[in-house]
Write a protein that holds these residues in place. Structure first.
Motif, short mmCIF file in Angstrom:
data_model
loop_
_atom_site.label_atom_id
_atom_site.label_comp_id
_atom_site.label_asym_id
_atom_site.label_seq_id
_atom_site.Cartn_x
_atom_site.Cartn_y
_atom_site.Cartn_z
N GLY A 169 5.19 7.85 12.88
CA GLY A 169 5.07 6.75 12.40
C GLY A 169 3.68 6.75 11.40
N CYS A 170 3.24 6.07 10.74
CA CYS A 170 2.21 5.68 10.06
C CYS A 170 2.43 4.11 8.79
CB CYS A 170 2.44 6.79 8.62
SG CYS A 170 0.67 6.46 7.44
N ARG A 171 0.87 3.70 9.54
CA ARG A 171 -0.05 2.31 9.34
C ARG A 171 -0.09 2.30 7.35
NH1 ARG A 171 -5.60 -0.39 10.26
NH2 ARG A 171 -6.17 1.51 10.67
N HIS A 172 -0.61 3.18 7.05
CA HIS A 172 -1.00 3.22 5.67
C HIS A 172 0.33 3.07 4.74
CE1 HIS A 172 -4.86 4.75 7.33
NE2 HIS A 172 -4.16 5.21 7.81
N ARG A 173 0.32 2.95 3.90
CA ARG A 173 1.73 2.48 2.71
C ARG A 173 1.37 3.14 1.46
NH1 ARG A 173 3.34 1.83 6.62
NH2 ARG A 173 4.58 0.44 7.86
N CYS A 174 0.68 3.88 1.76
CA CYS A 174 0.63 5.06 0.21
C CYS A 174 1.65 4.50 -0.79
CB CYS A 174 0.00 6.18 0.40
SG CYS A 174 -1.14 6.69 1.79
N SER A 175 1.16 4.38 -2.17
CA SER A 175 2.45 3.74 -3.08
C SER A 175 3.12 4.76 -2.96
CB SER A 175 1.71 3.10 -4.34
OG SER A 175 0.77 4.35 -4.67
N PHE A 176 3.04 6.08 -3.77
CA PHE A 176 3.76 7.07 -3.63
C PHE A 176 4.65 7.79 -2.63
CE2 PHE A 176 -0.45 8.26 -2.35
CZ PHE A 176 0.37 9.78 -1.76
N CYS A 177 4.40 7.37 -1.07
CA CYS A 177 4.84 7.92 0.41
C CYS A 177 6.52 7.00 0.54
CB CYS A 177 3.90 7.75 1.32
SG CYS A 177 4.69 9.16 2.80
N ALA A 178 7.01 8.12 1.11
CA ALA A 178 8.14 7.62 1.81
C ALA A 178 8.47 7.53 3.58
CB ALA A 178 10.14 8.09 0.94
N ILE A 179 7.35 8.18 3.34
CA ILE A 179 7.52 8.57 5.09
C ILE A 179 7.34 7.24 5.74
CG2 ILE A 179 5.54 9.10 7.45
CD1 ILE A 179 5.63 11.69 5.34
N PRO A 180 5.63 5.73 5.59
CA PRO A 180 6.84 5.23 6.35
C PRO A 180 7.91 4.01 6.08
CG PRO A 180 4.52 4.59 5.20
CD PRO A 180 5.59 5.97 4.47
N LEU A 181 9.26 4.78 6.14
CA LEU A 181 10.11 4.13 5.37
C LEU A 181 11.47 5.26 6.42
CD1 LEU A 181 10.99 4.23 1.80
CD2 LEU A 181 10.16 1.95 2.80
N ALA A 213 0.10 14.14 13.72
CA ALA A 213 0.90 12.58 13.94
C ALA A 213 1.12 12.26 12.17
CB ALA A 213 -0.14 11.99 14.52
N GLN A 214 1.72 11.64 11.64
CA GLN A 214 1.57 10.98 10.27
C GLN A 214 -0.69 10.99 10.13
OE1 GLN A 214 3.30 12.53 8.34
NE2 GLN A 214 5.00 11.60 9.75
N ASP A 215 -0.69 10.67 10.70
CA ASP A 215 -2.79 10.22 10.75
C ASP A 215 -3.10 10.60 12.66
OD1 ASP A 215 -4.71 7.30 9.67
OD2 ASP A 215 -4.89 9.44 10.52
N GLY A 250 -5.91 14.25 9.72
CA GLY A 250 -6.47 12.75 9.80
C GLY A 250 -6.45 12.10 8.54
N TYR A 251 -7.31 11.07 8.01
CA TYR A 251 -7.19 9.75 7.27
C TYR A 251 -8.55 9.56 7.18
CZ TYR A 251 -5.47 6.24 3.57
OH TYR A 251 -5.20 5.55 2.89
N MET A 252 -9.61 10.14 5.72
CA MET A 252 -10.75 9.85 5.90
C MET A 252 -11.68 8.96 6.30
SD MET A 252 -13.13 12.12 4.34
CE MET A 252 -13.21 12.89 3.70
N VAL A 277 -6.87 13.96 0.82
CA VAL A 277 -7.84 12.93 0.02
C VAL A 277 -6.92 12.54 -1.02
CG1 VAL A 277 -9.88 13.76 0.79
CG2 VAL A 277 -8.95 14.14 -1.25
N GLN A 278 -5.99 13.06 -1.33
CA GLN A 278 -4.77 13.17 -1.91
C GLN A 278 -5.56 13.15 -3.86
OE1 GLN A 278 -2.37 12.94 -1.80
NE2 GLN A 278 -2.03 12.21 1.05
N HIS A 279 -6.66 12.12 -3.94
CA HIS A 279 -6.96 12.01 -5.64
C HIS A 279 -8.57 12.58 -5.20
CE1 HIS A 279 -7.26 12.00 -10.08
NE2 HIS A 279 -5.31 12.43 -10.06
N TYR A 289 -2.75 3.35 -3.31
CA TYR A 289 -3.03 2.34 -2.02
C TYR A 289 -3.67 2.94 -1.39
CZ TYR A 289 0.65 -0.89 -4.79
OH TYR A 289 1.87 -1.40 -5.32
N ARG A 290 -4.21 4.34 -1.80
CA ARG A 290 -5.10 4.35 -1.01
C ARG A 290 -6.46 3.16 -0.55
NH1 ARG A 290 -3.57 8.66 2.03
NH2 ARG A 290 -5.81 9.77 2.17
N ARG A 291 -6.33 3.78 1.52
CA ARG A 291 -8.08 3.09 1.24
C ARG A 291 -9.42 3.40 0.92
NH1 ARG A 291 -5.57 0.29 5.84
NH2 ARG A 291 -7.91 0.58 7.32
S1 SF4 Z 1 0.45 10.02 2.88
FE1 SF4 Z 1 0.23 9.55 4.75
S2 SF4 Z 1 -1.35 8.65 4.81
FE2 SF4 Z 1 0.22 7.42 3.46
S3 SF4 Z 1 1.97 6.83 3.85
FE3 SF4 Z 1 2.14 8.50 3.95
S4 SF4 Z 1 2.27 9.71 6.06
FE4 SF4 Z 1 1.05 7.58 5.32
#
Ligand code: SF4
Length: 458
Positions: A169-181, A213-215, A250-252, A277-279, A289-291
């Motif tokens: 799973g993942c605790r981030h909530r990137c606005s484009f990502c369905a993985i936490p769902l 892991a996701q992160d 990893g996540y930066m 890093v996505q962008h 919604y990247r940190r």
């Molecule tokens: S892009 Fe990566 S870090 Fe962001 S919500 Fe999805 S799995 Fe998590």
């Protein structure tokens, strides 16, 4: 077909692992428990009685790949072929269970990401109904994620290295990502379970562990109240027989001085990081919604390279995010020139239901998305070639994974090449025969256009 009821070994099962390394690990676990239950796990869809397709489902292209695989297997379903039952597990099942059962009538069961552990019961039920014309569809998709299905002594499908799941799973909530769902929020796997499994893997003669892991940099926050990846690396590196431990995904903001110090000073930890890093534009990173922002990315890269000048860094970026202007895109390219990642993967934005970015205004047309995708690849080819050339003349240890098709070279990976995603090192060994899975010292002598390296044993 009366002998099905009595003898599992007559039931031939093929498992297909689509998507990421986490899905592969889940498939290896299902394969192991099915074999323990006496079933014949083969790798041949047409000859199988039951096919399990462990799917990915987080973006359009992955969903298409999963549906294509299901339809392909369905072609071998009775009366045309041997296949009697099809089970779809994993992320696509977690996201669209009813749609799959309604629109793909060939599918007999859907298993969500919290139900891998039920595979033996589901197979047993399907086998018991194998002669019946009609049987109820099975939909096991309640709940999400978890580790209950992980067996410590899983059968590995990889050679010379093994993936090791440390969290789900993942605790981030990137606005484009369905993985936490699909996989829920980040849950760390107990350290003692990970270390025990790693010990069993080392006992099989595998010398390289690849943490998944996701992160991974999030490891431990939920379970131990603090980032615990460094501690886990210390424990894993104490295992006899393990020569290399690789940190992926990893996540930066999780690349802390403590982690870098552990990586720099622990001889068994590969000086390798995979940090999507996505962008490169702060405006787009914020909309995602990247940190992290460009300044943080720059400072963390400097910190990593100061402590580990030879560190190989991979990343992932996305083009075509809603609202991405030509200026944002140029800012990203400028920053990628500055950041000089050794390896880069690029995704085209795909609007995913249930994510905040799904119906954002300013959606980019496909032609522009594709042009930006191509430009990023052209740019990265130059950067990767430049970075790879810097390694010519250096000495490193290589994990010998196979022999080249023409039989001339051994094929391997050093600390700088992750399995499945990175280039390889072609090793010439005039003197001695090399064994698959062993590490040897080599000197890098050349680099090809595709940034594969060539080396000689020393
Ligand atoms: S892009 Fe990566 S870090 Fe962001 S919500 Fe999805 S799995 Fe998590």
């Amino acid at each position: 077909m009366e002998n099905y009821a009595i003898d599992n070994k007559n039931v031939k099962i093929t498992l297909l692992a689509l998507g990421c390394s986490k899905n592969l690990i889940d498939c290896e676990n299902m394969s192991t428990v099915l074999k323990d239950a006496g079933y014949s796990v083969i790798n041949d869809v047409p000859a199988s009685d039951i096919v399990v397709i462990n799917t990915c489902g987080f973006i359009e292209s992955a969903k298409k790949e999963a549906i294509d695989a299901i339809l392909e297997c369905a072609e071998y379903k009775v009366p045309n072929g041997n296949v009697k039952k099809i089970i779809v597990s994993g992320c696509l099942s977690q996201r669209y269970p009813e749609d799959i059962l309604k629109e793909l009538p060939e599918v007999d069961a859907v298993l969500g990401t919290a139900h891998y552990g039920d595979i033996v019961d589901v197979v047993a039920k399907l086998v018991s109904e194998i002669d019946e014309a009609e049987s109820d569809k099975i939909n096991l998709t309640s709940g999400i994620g978890g580790f209950s299905h992980l067996v410590k002594d899983r059968e590995l499908s990889t050679s010379g290295y093994a993936w090791l799941k440390i969290g789900e799973g993942c605790r981030h909530r990137c606005s484009f990502c369905a993985i936490p769902l699909i996989r829920g929020t980040f849950v760390s796997r107990p350290m003692e379970d990970i270390v025990e499994e790693a010990g069993i893997i080392a006992h099989k003669g595998v010398k390289e562990l690849v943490l998944a892991a996701q992160d991974t940099t999030n490891y431990g926050i939920d379970l131990y109240g603090r980032r615990s990846l460094s501690e886990l690396l210390r424990k894993l590196s104490a295992i006899d027989g393990i020569e290399m431990i690789r940190v992926m995904y990893g996540y930066m903001d999780g690349i802390t001085p403590d982690l870098i110090e552990e990586m720099a000073n622990n001889p068994k930890v590969a000086h390798y990081l995979d940090i999507p890093v996505q962008h490169g534009s702060d405006k787009i990173l914020k909309a995602m919604y990247r940190r992290d922002n460009a300044e943080l990315i720059t400072s963390r890269l400097e910190m990593i390279r100061k402590a580990m000048p030879d560190c190989i860094i991979r990343t992932t970026v996305m083009v075509g995010f809603p609202g991405e202007t030509e200026e944002d895109f140029q800012i990203m390219k400028e920053n990628l020139r500055k950041w000089k990642f050794d390896r880069l993967g690029c995704f085209i934005f795909s609007p995913e239901e249930g994510t905040p970015a799904y119906d954002l205004p300013g959606q980019i047309d496909d032609e522009t998305k594709q042009r930006r995708y191509d430009e990023i690849y052209e740019l990265q080819k130059e950067i990767s070639a430049e970075q790879s050339k810097k390694r010519i003349g250096t000495v490193t240890r290589v994990n010998i994974c196979s022999v080249s098709d023409d039989g001339i070279f051994y094929v391997g990976r050093s600390y700088g090449e992750s399995p499945e995603v990175d280039p390889v090192i072609y090793v010439a060994s005039s003197e001695e025969e090399l064994n698959i899975g062993e590490f040897v010292d080599v000197k890098i002598v050349d680099c090809s256009d595709e940034y594969d390296l060539t080396a000689v044993t020393i």
